[in-house]
Design a protein around this motif. Structure first.
Motif, PDB file in Angstrom:
ATOM      1  N   PRO A  76      35.783  76.162  75.237  1.00  0.00           N
ATOM      2  CA  PRO A  76      35.999  77.300  74.316  1.00  0.00           C
ATOM      3  C   PRO A  76      37.106  77.053  73.285  1.00  0.00           C
ATOM      4  O   PRO A  76      37.960  76.182  73.469  1.00  0.00           O
ATOM      5  CB  PRO A  76      36.413  78.433  75.260  1.00  0.00           C
ATOM      6  N   GLU A  77      37.058  77.829  72.225  1.00  0.00           N
ATOM      7  CA  GLU A  77      38.123  77.839  71.210  1.00  0.00           C
ATOM      8  C   GLU A  77      38.507  79.281  70.947  1.00  0.00           C
ATOM      9  O   GLU A  77      37.632  80.133  70.747  1.00  0.00           O
ATOM     10  CB  GLU A  77      37.611  77.247  69.893  1.00  0.00           C
ATOM     11  N   GLY A  78      39.802  79.527  70.941  1.00  0.00           N
ATOM     12  CA  GLY A  78      40.272  80.882  70.679  1.00  0.00           C
ATOM     13  C   GLY A  78      41.077  80.943  69.403  1.00  0.00           C
ATOM     14  O   GLY A  78      41.616  79.943  68.938  1.00  0.00           O
ATOM     15  N   GLY A  79      41.153  82.118  68.838  1.00  0.00           N
ATOM     16  CA  GLY A  79      41.919  82.276  67.606  1.00  0.00           C
ATOM     17  C   GLY A  79      42.641  83.597  67.593  1.00  0.00           C
ATOM     18  O   GLY A  79      42.608  84.332  68.561  1.00  0.00           O
TER      19      GLY A  79
ATOM     20  N   LEU B 102      46.734  71.847  76.300  1.00  0.00           N
ATOM     21  CA  LEU B 102      46.055  72.568  75.219  1.00  0.00           C
ATOM     22  C   LEU B 102      46.464  72.029  73.856  1.00  0.00           C
ATOM     23  O   LEU B 102      47.555  71.479  73.696  1.00  0.00           O
ATOM     24  CB  LEU B 102      46.408  74.057  75.289  1.00  0.00           C
ATOM     25  N   GLU B 103      45.592  72.230  72.887  1.00  0.00           N
ATOM     26  CA  GLU B 103      45.925  72.087  71.467  1.00  0.00           C
ATOM     27  C   GLU B 103      46.151  73.517  71.009  1.00  0.00           C
ATOM     28  O   GLU B 103      45.183  74.267  70.844  1.00  0.00           O
ATOM     29  CB  GLU B 103      44.723  71.519  70.692  1.00  0.00           C
ATOM     30  N   ALA B 104      47.393  73.913  70.833  1.00  0.00           N
ATOM     31  CA  ALA B 104      47.636  75.335  70.562  1.00  0.00           C
ATOM     32  C   ALA B 104      48.620  75.525  69.423  1.00  0.00           C
ATOM     33  O   ALA B 104      49.514  74.707  69.191  1.00  0.00           O
ATOM     34  CB  ALA B 104      48.163  76.011  71.824  1.00  0.00           C
ATOM     35  N   SER B 105      48.435  76.644  68.735  1.00  0.00           N
ATOM     36  CA  SER B 105      49.422  77.125  67.766  1.00  0.00           C
ATOM     37  C   SER B 105      49.602  78.612  68.085  1.00  0.00           C
ATOM     38  O   SER B 105      49.105  79.086  69.111  1.00  0.00           O
ATOM     39  CB  SER B 105      48.894  76.929  66.338  1.00  0.00           C
ATOM     40  N   GLY B 106      50.258  79.336  67.196  1.00  0.00           N
ATOM     41  CA  GLY B 106      50.418  80.771  67.427  1.00  0.00           C
ATOM     42  C   GLY B 106      49.148  81.551  67.145  1.00  0.00           C
ATOM     43  O   GLY B 106      49.052  82.734  67.490  1.00  0.00           O
ATOM     44  N   VAL B 107      48.159  80.885  66.525  1.00  0.00           N
ATOM     45  CA  VAL B 107      46.932  81.603  66.140  1.00  0.00           C
ATOM     46  C   VAL B 107      45.643  80.869  66.526  1.00  0.00           C
ATOM     47  O   VAL B 107      44.548  81.288  66.140  1.00  0.00           O
ATOM     48  CB  VAL B 107      46.909  81.893  64.611  1.00  0.00           C
ATOM     49  N   SER B 108      45.754  79.779  67.266  1.00  0.00           N
ATOM     50  CA  SER B 108      44.537  79.079  67.689  1.00  0.00           C
ATOM     51  C   SER B 108      44.805  78.319  68.980  1.00  0.00           C
ATOM     52  O   SER B 108      45.959  77.984  69.281  1.00  0.00           O
ATOM     53  CB  SER B 108      44.058  78.097  66.609  1.00  0.00           C
ATOM     54  N   MET B 146      39.287  90.784  69.871  1.00  0.00           N
ATOM     55  CA  MET B 146      38.471  89.570  69.775  1.00  0.00           C
ATOM     56  C   MET B 146      38.349  89.202  68.296  1.00  0.00           C
ATOM     57  O   MET B 146      37.703  89.920  67.517  1.00  0.00           O
ATOM     58  CB  MET B 146      37.096  89.808  70.409  1.00  0.00           C
ATOM     59  N   SER B 147      38.965  88.093  67.912  1.00  0.00           N
ATOM     60  CA  SER B 147      38.905  87.621  66.527  1.00  0.00           C
ATOM     61  C   SER B 147      37.502  87.076  66.253  1.00  0.00           C
ATOM     62  O   SER B 147      36.725  86.845  67.191  1.00  0.00           O
ATOM     63  CB  SER B 147      39.930  86.504  66.334  1.00  0.00           C
ATOM     64  N   PRO B 148      37.152  86.845  64.988  1.00  0.00           N
ATOM     65  CA  PRO B 148      35.837  86.238  64.704  1.00  0.00           C
ATOM     66  C   PRO B 148      35.613  84.933  65.476  1.00  0.00           C
ATOM     67  O   PRO B 148      34.528  84.686  65.993  1.00  0.00           O
ATOM     68  CB  PRO B 148      35.893  85.997  63.186  1.00  0.00           C
ATOM     69  N   LYS B 149      36.657  84.086  65.602  1.00  0.00           N
ATOM     70  CA  LYS B 149      36.525  82.834  66.365  1.00  0.00           C
ATOM     71  C   LYS B 149      36.270  83.123  67.847  1.00  0.00           C
ATOM     72  O   LYS B 149      35.451  82.469  68.495  1.00  0.00           O
ATOM     73  CB  LYS B 149      37.807  81.999  66.176  1.00  0.00           C
ATOM     74  N   ASP B 150      36.966  84.145  68.385  1.00  0.00           N
ATOM     75  CA  ASP B 150      36.780  84.510  69.797  1.00  0.00           C
ATOM     76  C   ASP B 150      35.353  85.015  70.048  1.00  0.00           C
ATOM     77  O   ASP B 150      34.732  84.686  71.066  1.00  0.00           O
ATOM     78  CB  ASP B 150      37.766  85.610  70.213  1.00  0.00           C
ATOM     79  N   ILE B 151      34.868  85.827  69.107  1.00  0.00           N
ATOM     80  CA  ILE B 151      33.502  86.376  69.256  1.00  0.00           C
ATOM     81  C   ILE B 151      32.484  85.236  69.190  1.00  0.00           C
ATOM     82  O   ILE B 151      31.517  85.200  69.966  1.00  0.00           O
ATOM     83  CB  ILE B 151      33.227  87.446  68.175  1.00  0.00           C
TER      84      ILE B 151
END
Lengths: 79, 211
Positions: A76-79, B102-108, B146-151
Protein backbone atom coordinates in the motif's frame (compact mmCIF):
# COMPACT_ATOMS: atom_id res chain seq x y z
CA UNK A 1 6.53 -29.86 -18.75
CA UNK A 2 4.44 -27.83 -16.36
CA UNK A 3 5.03 -26.87 -12.74
CA UNK A 4 2.10 -26.65 -10.37
CA UNK A 5 2.23 -24.22 -7.42
CA UNK A 6 -0.17 -22.71 -4.88
CA UNK A 7 -0.69 -18.96 -4.81
CA UNK A 8 -2.18 -17.66 -1.58
CA UNK A 9 -4.13 -14.43 -1.46
CA UNK A 10 -3.09 -12.94 1.88
CA UNK A 11 -6.03 -10.51 1.84
CA UNK A 12 -8.72 -13.18 1.76
CA UNK A 13 -6.99 -16.37 2.87
CA UNK A 14 -8.07 -18.08 -0.36
CA UNK A 15 -5.56 -19.82 -2.60
CA UNK A 16 -5.37 -21.08 -6.16
CA UNK A 17 -3.48 -23.92 -7.78
CA UNK A 18 -1.62 -22.58 -10.82
CA UNK A 19 0.09 -24.37 -13.71
CA UNK A 20 3.26 -22.75 -15.02
CA UNK A 21 5.59 -23.20 -17.98
CA UNK A 22 9.35 -22.84 -17.50
CA UNK A 23 9.39 -19.53 -19.43
CA UNK A 24 6.66 -17.91 -17.32
CA UNK A 25 7.78 -14.96 -15.25
CA UNK A 26 6.97 -13.88 -11.71
CA UNK A 27 5.16 -10.87 -13.18
CA UNK A 28 2.89 -13.23 -15.15
CA UNK A 29 2.10 -15.18 -11.99
CA UNK A 30 1.10 -11.94 -10.27
CA UNK A 31 -0.94 -10.82 -13.29
CA UNK A 32 -2.75 -14.16 -13.58
CA UNK A 33 -3.57 -14.28 -9.87
CA UNK A 34 -4.62 -10.61 -9.82
CA UNK A 35 -6.80 -11.12 -12.88
CA UNK A 36 -8.42 -14.20 -11.30
CA UNK A 37 -9.18 -12.31 -8.08
CA UNK A 38 -10.02 -9.10 -9.98
CA UNK A 39 -7.48 -6.92 -8.22
CA UNK A 40 -4.82 -4.54 -9.54
CA UNK A 41 -1.57 -6.44 -10.33
CA UNK A 42 0.68 -3.41 -9.73
CA UNK A 43 -0.34 -3.19 -6.10
CA UNK A 44 1.24 -6.47 -4.94
CA UNK A 45 4.50 -8.23 -4.34
CA UNK A 46 4.94 -12.00 -4.44
CA UNK A 47 6.83 -13.73 -1.67
CA UNK A 48 8.20 -17.21 -1.12
CA UNK A 49 9.27 -17.43 2.48
CA UNK A 50 11.39 -14.37 3.26
CA UNK A 51 12.23 -13.62 -0.37
CA UNK A 52 10.52 -11.14 -2.68
CA UNK A 53 10.22 -12.74 -6.11
CA UNK A 54 11.32 -10.20 -8.73
CA UNK A 55 8.95 -9.46 -11.60
CA UNK A 56 11.04 -10.18 -14.69
CA UNK A 57 12.61 -13.41 -13.38
CA UNK A 58 11.43 -16.62 -15.04
CA UNK A 59 10.28 -19.38 -12.73
CA UNK A 60 13.57 -21.19 -13.44
CA UNK A 61 15.60 -18.11 -12.43
CA UNK A 62 13.40 -17.61 -9.38
CA UNK A 63 13.89 -21.31 -8.51
CA UNK A 64 10.17 -21.90 -8.27
CA UNK A 65 9.55 -25.63 -7.98
CA UNK A 66 6.62 -28.04 -8.10
CA UNK A 67 4.52 -27.74 -4.93
CA UNK A 68 5.87 -24.33 -3.87
CA UNK A 69 3.53 -22.02 -2.00
CA UNK A 70 3.87 -18.32 -2.81
CA UNK A 71 1.87 -15.49 -1.32
CA UNK A 72 0.48 -12.29 -2.80
CA UNK A 73 1.14 -9.41 -0.38
CA UNK A 74 -0.36 -5.92 -0.74
CA UNK A 75 2.07 -3.01 -1.11
CA UNK A 76 0.00 0.00 0.00
CA UNK A 77 0.80 3.70 -0.32
CA UNK A 78 -0.63 6.33 1.96
CA UNK A 79 -0.81 10.07 1.66
CA UNK B 1 4.12 -19.38 -24.78
CA UNK B 2 1.24 -20.19 -22.46
CA UNK B 3 0.41 -17.87 -19.62
CA UNK B 4 0.08 -19.26 -16.07
CA UNK B 5 -3.24 -21.04 -15.70
CA UNK B 6 -5.40 -21.18 -12.59
CA UNK B 7 -6.71 -24.75 -12.28
CA UNK B 8 -8.57 -24.63 -8.96
CA UNK B 9 -9.36 -22.39 -6.02
CA UNK B 10 -9.73 -23.08 -2.32
CA UNK B 11 -11.75 -20.42 -0.53
CA UNK B 12 -11.34 -19.69 3.14
CA UNK B 13 -14.51 -20.38 5.10
CA UNK B 14 -15.98 -17.66 7.31
CA UNK B 15 -16.49 -19.21 10.73
CA UNK B 16 -19.56 -18.51 12.87
CA UNK B 17 -18.33 -17.07 16.18
CA UNK B 18 -19.55 -14.62 18.82
CA UNK B 19 -17.78 -11.24 18.73
CA UNK B 20 -15.66 -10.12 21.69
CA UNK B 21 -18.08 -9.55 24.59
CA UNK B 22 -19.18 -6.00 25.29
CA UNK B 23 -17.73 -6.07 28.82
CA UNK B 24 -14.27 -6.49 27.29
CA UNK B 25 -14.82 -4.09 24.37
CA UNK B 26 -14.77 -0.31 24.47
CA UNK B 27 -14.45 2.72 22.22
CA UNK B 28 -10.96 3.99 21.54
CA UNK B 29 -10.01 6.86 23.85
CA UNK B 30 -8.79 8.92 20.85
CA UNK B 31 -12.26 8.82 19.27
CA UNK B 32 -14.22 12.05 19.17
CA UNK B 33 -17.00 12.23 21.76
CA UNK B 34 -19.91 11.70 19.33
CA UNK B 35 -18.21 8.70 17.73
CA UNK B 36 -17.44 7.26 21.16
CA UNK B 37 -21.15 7.45 22.01
CA UNK B 38 -22.00 5.70 18.73
CA UNK B 39 -19.66 2.82 19.61
CA UNK B 40 -21.04 2.54 23.15
CA UNK B 41 -24.57 2.44 21.73
CA UNK B 42 -23.57 -0.19 19.18
CA UNK B 43 -21.86 -2.30 21.85
CA UNK B 44 -25.07 -2.24 23.90
CA UNK B 45 -27.01 -3.54 20.85
CA UNK B 46 -27.35 -7.11 19.66
CA UNK B 47 -25.36 -7.36 16.41
CA UNK B 48 -21.59 -7.23 16.05
CA UNK B 49 -19.74 -4.05 15.10
CA UNK B 50 -18.04 -4.23 11.71
CA UNK B 51 -14.57 -4.07 13.26
CA UNK B 52 -12.86 -5.14 16.50
CA UNK B 53 -9.20 -4.34 17.19
CA UNK B 54 -7.22 -6.12 19.90
CA UNK B 55 -5.61 -4.01 22.58
CA UNK B 56 -2.22 -5.34 21.43
CA UNK B 57 -2.76 -4.25 17.82
CA UNK B 58 -4.16 -0.89 18.92
CA UNK B 59 -1.14 -0.18 21.14
CA UNK B 60 1.29 -1.16 18.35
CA UNK B 61 -0.39 1.18 15.86
CA UNK B 62 -0.66 4.03 18.34
CA UNK B 63 2.96 3.73 19.51
CA UNK B 64 4.21 3.47 15.92
CA UNK B 65 2.25 6.57 14.90
CA UNK B 66 3.53 8.50 17.96
CA UNK B 67 7.20 7.61 17.39
CA UNK B 68 6.97 8.51 13.68
CA UNK B 69 4.85 11.58 14.44
CA UNK B 70 7.58 12.89 16.76
CA UNK B 71 9.78 13.08 13.64
CA UNK B 72 6.90 14.51 11.59
CA UNK B 73 6.72 11.27 9.56
CA UNK B 74 3.78 9.12 8.63
CA UNK B 75 3.65 5.53 9.95
CA UNK B 76 2.12 2.56 8.15
CA UNK B 77 1.57 -1.18 8.50
CA UNK B 78 -0.76 -4.08 7.73
CA UNK B 79 -3.70 -5.26 9.86
CA UNK B 80 -3.65 -9.01 10.53
CA UNK B 81 -6.71 -10.84 11.69
CA UNK B 82 -9.70 -12.82 10.51
CA UNK B 83 -13.30 -12.52 9.41
CA UNK B 84 -16.16 -14.11 11.32
CA UNK B 85 -19.95 -14.17 11.17
CA UNK B 86 -22.55 -13.76 13.89
CA UNK B 87 -26.31 -13.17 13.67
CA UNK B 88 -26.02 -13.28 9.85
CA UNK B 89 -23.55 -10.37 9.91
CA UNK B 90 -19.85 -10.58 9.19
CA UNK B 91 -17.28 -8.75 11.26
CA UNK B 92 -13.51 -8.35 11.21
CA UNK B 93 -11.14 -8.94 14.10
CA UNK B 94 -7.67 -7.35 13.98
CA UNK B 95 -5.43 -9.42 16.23
CA UNK B 96 -2.07 -7.94 15.38
CA UNK B 97 -0.24 -5.58 13.04
CA UNK B 98 3.06 -5.81 11.18
CA UNK B 99 5.30 -3.18 9.68
CA UNK B 100 8.83 -2.70 8.42
CA UNK B 101 11.19 0.07 7.28
CA UNK B 102 9.27 2.80 5.53
CA UNK B 103 9.78 5.46 2.89
CA UNK B 104 7.96 8.23 4.72
CA UNK B 105 7.51 11.97 4.84
CA UNK B 106 4.95 14.07 6.70
CA UNK B 107 2.47 13.56 3.85
CA UNK B 108 3.28 10.20 2.25
CA UNK B 109 4.29 6.68 3.21
CA UNK B 110 5.08 3.30 1.64
CA UNK B 111 7.18 0.26 2.48
CA UNK B 112 10.90 0.69 1.84
CA UNK B 113 11.94 -1.48 -1.13
CA UNK B 114 14.53 -3.19 1.11
CA UNK B 115 12.04 -3.70 3.91
CA UNK B 116 10.10 -6.67 2.59
CA UNK B 117 12.36 -9.34 4.11
CA UNK B 118 11.70 -7.92 7.57
CA UNK B 119 7.98 -7.65 6.81
CA UNK B 120 7.86 -11.30 5.71
CA UNK B 121 9.82 -12.36 8.79
CA UNK B 122 7.19 -10.70 10.94
CA UNK B 123 4.37 -12.32 9.00
CA UNK B 124 6.04 -15.70 9.58
CA UNK B 125 6.36 -14.97 13.31
CA UNK B 126 2.58 -14.52 13.56
CA UNK B 127 1.15 -17.32 15.68
CA UNK B 128 -2.19 -17.60 13.84
CA UNK B 129 -3.33 -18.20 10.26
CA UNK B 130 -3.68 -14.55 9.36
CA UNK B 131 -5.67 -12.69 6.75
CA UNK B 132 -4.45 -9.18 5.88
CA UNK B 133 -7.71 -7.41 6.64
CA UNK B 134 -6.51 -3.90 5.87
CA UNK B 135 -3.83 -1.35 6.65
CA UNK B 136 -3.13 1.50 9.02
CA UNK B 137 -1.28 4.75 8.53
CA UNK B 138 -0.97 8.12 10.20
CA UNK B 139 -1.54 11.77 9.28
CA UNK B 140 0.62 13.59 11.85
CA UNK B 141 -1.19 16.85 12.56
CA UNK B 142 -3.62 16.64 9.63
CA UNK B 143 -6.60 14.83 11.29
CA UNK B 144 -8.11 11.51 10.19
CA UNK B 145 -9.51 11.22 6.68
CA UNK B 146 -8.91 9.25 3.50
CA UNK B 147 -6.88 11.28 0.99
CA UNK B 148 -7.24 10.60 -2.75
CA UNK B 149 -4.06 8.43 -2.55
CA UNK B 150 -5.51 6.52 0.44
CA UNK B 151 -8.79 5.91 -1.40
CA UNK B 152 -6.85 4.69 -4.45
CA UNK B 153 -4.96 2.23 -2.23
CA UNK B 154 -8.23 1.05 -0.70
CA UNK B 155 -9.78 0.58 -4.15
CA UNK B 156 -6.78 -1.26 -5.57
CA UNK B 157 -6.04 -3.58 -2.64
CA UNK B 158 -8.68 -3.56 0.06
CA UNK B 159 -11.99 -3.86 -1.77
CA UNK B 160 -13.77 -6.52 0.28
CA UNK B 161 -16.49 -5.60 2.78
CA UNK B 162 -14.24 -6.94 5.54
CA UNK B 163 -11.25 -4.75 4.59
CA UNK B 164 -10.57 -1.60 6.61
CA UNK B 165 -8.17 1.34 6.79
CA UNK B 166 -7.28 2.74 10.21
CA UNK B 167 -6.01 6.34 10.18
CA UNK B 168 -4.36 7.89 13.25
CA UNK B 169 -3.30 11.43 14.01
CA UNK B 170 -0.79 11.15 16.89
CA UNK B 171 -0.47 14.92 17.27
CA UNK B 172 -4.18 15.70 17.52
CA UNK B 173 -4.80 12.35 19.32
CA UNK B 174 -7.43 11.14 16.85
CA UNK B 175 -8.23 7.77 15.28
CA UNK B 176 -10.80 6.63 12.77
CA UNK B 177 -11.53 3.48 10.73
CA UNK B 178 -12.78 3.54 7.15
CA UNK B 179 -14.10 1.15 4.54
CA UNK B 180 -14.91 1.51 0.85
CA UNK B 181 -18.35 2.82 -0.01
CA UNK B 182 -19.15 3.57 -3.65
CA UNK B 183 -16.37 5.67 -5.14
CA UNK B 184 -15.09 6.82 -1.75
CA UNK B 185 -14.71 5.69 1.85
CA UNK B 186 -16.92 6.03 4.92
CA UNK B 187 -16.06 6.07 8.59
CA UNK B 188 -17.11 2.94 10.50
CA UNK B 189 -17.55 2.30 14.24
CA UNK B 190 -15.02 -0.02 15.83
CA UNK B 191 -14.19 -1.25 19.30
CA UNK B 192 -10.93 -2.12 21.04
CA UNK B 193 -11.20 -5.47 22.77
CA UNK B 194 -9.20 -7.12 25.48
CA UNK B 195 -8.48 -10.84 25.51
CA UNK B 196 -9.74 -12.57 28.63
CA UNK B 197 -6.25 -13.58 29.77
CA UNK B 198 -5.04 -9.97 29.41
CA UNK B 199 -7.07 -8.90 32.42
CA UNK B 200 -5.45 -10.21 35.60
CA UNK B 201 -8.01 -8.31 37.67
CA UNK B 202 -11.01 -9.88 35.99
CA UNK B 203 -10.83 -13.12 38.02
CA UNK B 204 -13.00 -13.90 40.98
CA UNK B 205 -11.51 -12.92 44.31
CA UNK B 206 -10.18 -15.76 46.39
CA UNK B 207 -12.21 -16.42 49.49
CA UNK B 208 -10.28 -15.67 52.67
CA UNK B 209 -12.87 -17.30 54.91
CA UNK B 210 -11.43 -20.05 57.13
CA UNK B 211 -12.76 -23.54 56.43
Amino acid sequence: MTTRISVKNAETGSSVEMELEAENTVEEIIESAASYWEVSPGAYVLRRGKAVLRGQSTIVEAKIREGDVVELIPDPEGG
Amino acid sequence: MKRPRVVSERKRAILERSPPPSNRSRPHFWLKEEKRSDVEEALAGTGPLPLYISRTAEAEMRNHSISSGNQNLEAMGLLLGDVFAHSKKSYTVVKNVVTTDLEASGVSVSFHRNGFETLFDRLDETDFDYVIVGWYHSHPGYTCFMSPKDIETQQRMFREDFHFAVVLDPLKLQIEAFTLHGEGCISVPFAVYQEEHEDPYGRKKLSLKPR
